[in-house]
Design an enzyme around this catalytic site. Sequence first.
Site, PDB file in Angstrom:
ATOM      1  N   CYS A   1       0.828  -1.205   0.000  1.00 22.12           N
ATOM      2  CA  CYS A   1       0.000   0.000   0.000  1.00 22.12           C
ATOM      3  C   CYS A   1       0.871   1.268   0.000  1.00 22.12           C
ATOM      4  O   CYS A   1       1.754   1.421   0.846  1.00 22.12           O
ATOM      5  CB  CYS A   1      -0.895  -0.014   1.233  1.00 22.12           C
ATOM      6  SG  CYS A   1      -1.833   1.502   1.447  1.00 22.12           S
TER       7      CYS A   1
ATOM      8  N   CYS B   1     -12.272  -8.153  21.346  1.00 25.85           N
ATOM      9  CA  CYS B   1     -11.507  -7.563  20.233  1.00 25.85           C
ATOM     10  C   CYS B   1     -10.187  -6.981  20.735  1.00 25.85           C
ATOM     11  O   CYS B   1      -9.488  -6.285  20.002  1.00 25.85           O
ATOM     12  CB  CYS B   1     -12.332  -6.506  19.512  1.00 25.85           C
ATOM     13  SG  CYS B   1     -12.914  -5.178  20.575  1.00 25.85           S
TER      14      CYS B   1
END
Length: 386
Positions: free
Chosen positions: A9, A341
């Site tokens: 990226c 999470c």
Amino acid sequence: MKTEEKVKCPYEKKCGGCKYQGIPYEKQLKEKEKKVRKLLKDYGKPEPILGMEDPYYYRNKVHATYKHMRNGDIAVGRYEESSHRLVPIESCQIEDQKADEVIQTIRKLAKSFKIKIFNEDSGYGLLRHVLIRTGRKTGEMLVVLVVASPVFPSKNNFVKALRKEHPEITSIVLNINDKKTSMILGERNIVLYGKGYIQDELCDYTFRISPHSFYQVNPVQTERLYKKAIRLADLKGKEKVLDAYCGIGTIGMIASKQAKEVTGVELNRDAVRDAIGNAKGNGVKNIRFYQADAGAFMVSMAEQGEKMDVVFMDPPRAGSDEAFLQSVIKLAPKKVVYISCNPETLARDLGYLTKKKYKVTKICPVDMFPFTDHCEVITCLQRVES
């Protein structure tokens, strides 16, 4: 599992969103397994991590910020990590590709319609953010234009132009955020086109997703996560189940066909309304939802002598506070299925629960966020009878 790697990226160093850019996916999974193993070593050996077949373009929720440039152009992108410096981004390897295209179209339309971009320093301008939510199975798309004022010049023509470019858009909502805040969404929504929400399918159930709804951002892995969590609960059809932090009712509803009855508790009023609608829409009769603080709700249940066999808990990244964990202990379910999470706060919370008559029986990491350093973990705890 696909092993070919896309080009690294170009925004990776400035954006900071993907810590594992340039690292082969198999190696990312090994790193996450290692981190979970190290953090939770006192509670057992984790199962192998559940990774993705194709770890790209998985995010069904995409957020973008706009900014006027000195040359008069409009830039769109994400804030650099821990700052309010905008990193202009044209496309992202972990976001829905159609959503990224819509974000770029809105940038062009904002310029041609002379829409003023909101300036945080001066408080002047209109367009603050754009939030896009997509249904992976249904293909529906919700575009939320977050603005500082409900007065949006030529809004009908703007909507018409946007829909002409992107007929896949099924709803457009104007969200009013006129406060000086770092929160993306304001409280008020005005539907400009469509129903004001989208629907998506998860584990054979259909869920309604509004601008404010909590819905996992990786639908492929969410199905695997929920199926695994329900398998660990080992429901036989006779259990009373509590879904704490239930949101729009996803995991509770999916578990309902294997349980006697399910109770969902959620503080967010909008989410509870969506959850009730989801239960009706799916014809689920053995589930009830309550708008309340989950901890206080459990304490009240315990004081009234009510019992729960299984508690599903899926708290935010900060984990559960001690008051909530105390309420779990007071209710004393036979099993707790903790979906986390954040493995660090999970380790802290397991330290508390394992001192209070619970033992860890399974630890299952799930990669919900490829290319980032985040990892979801399901932990099953069993009550130890004295």
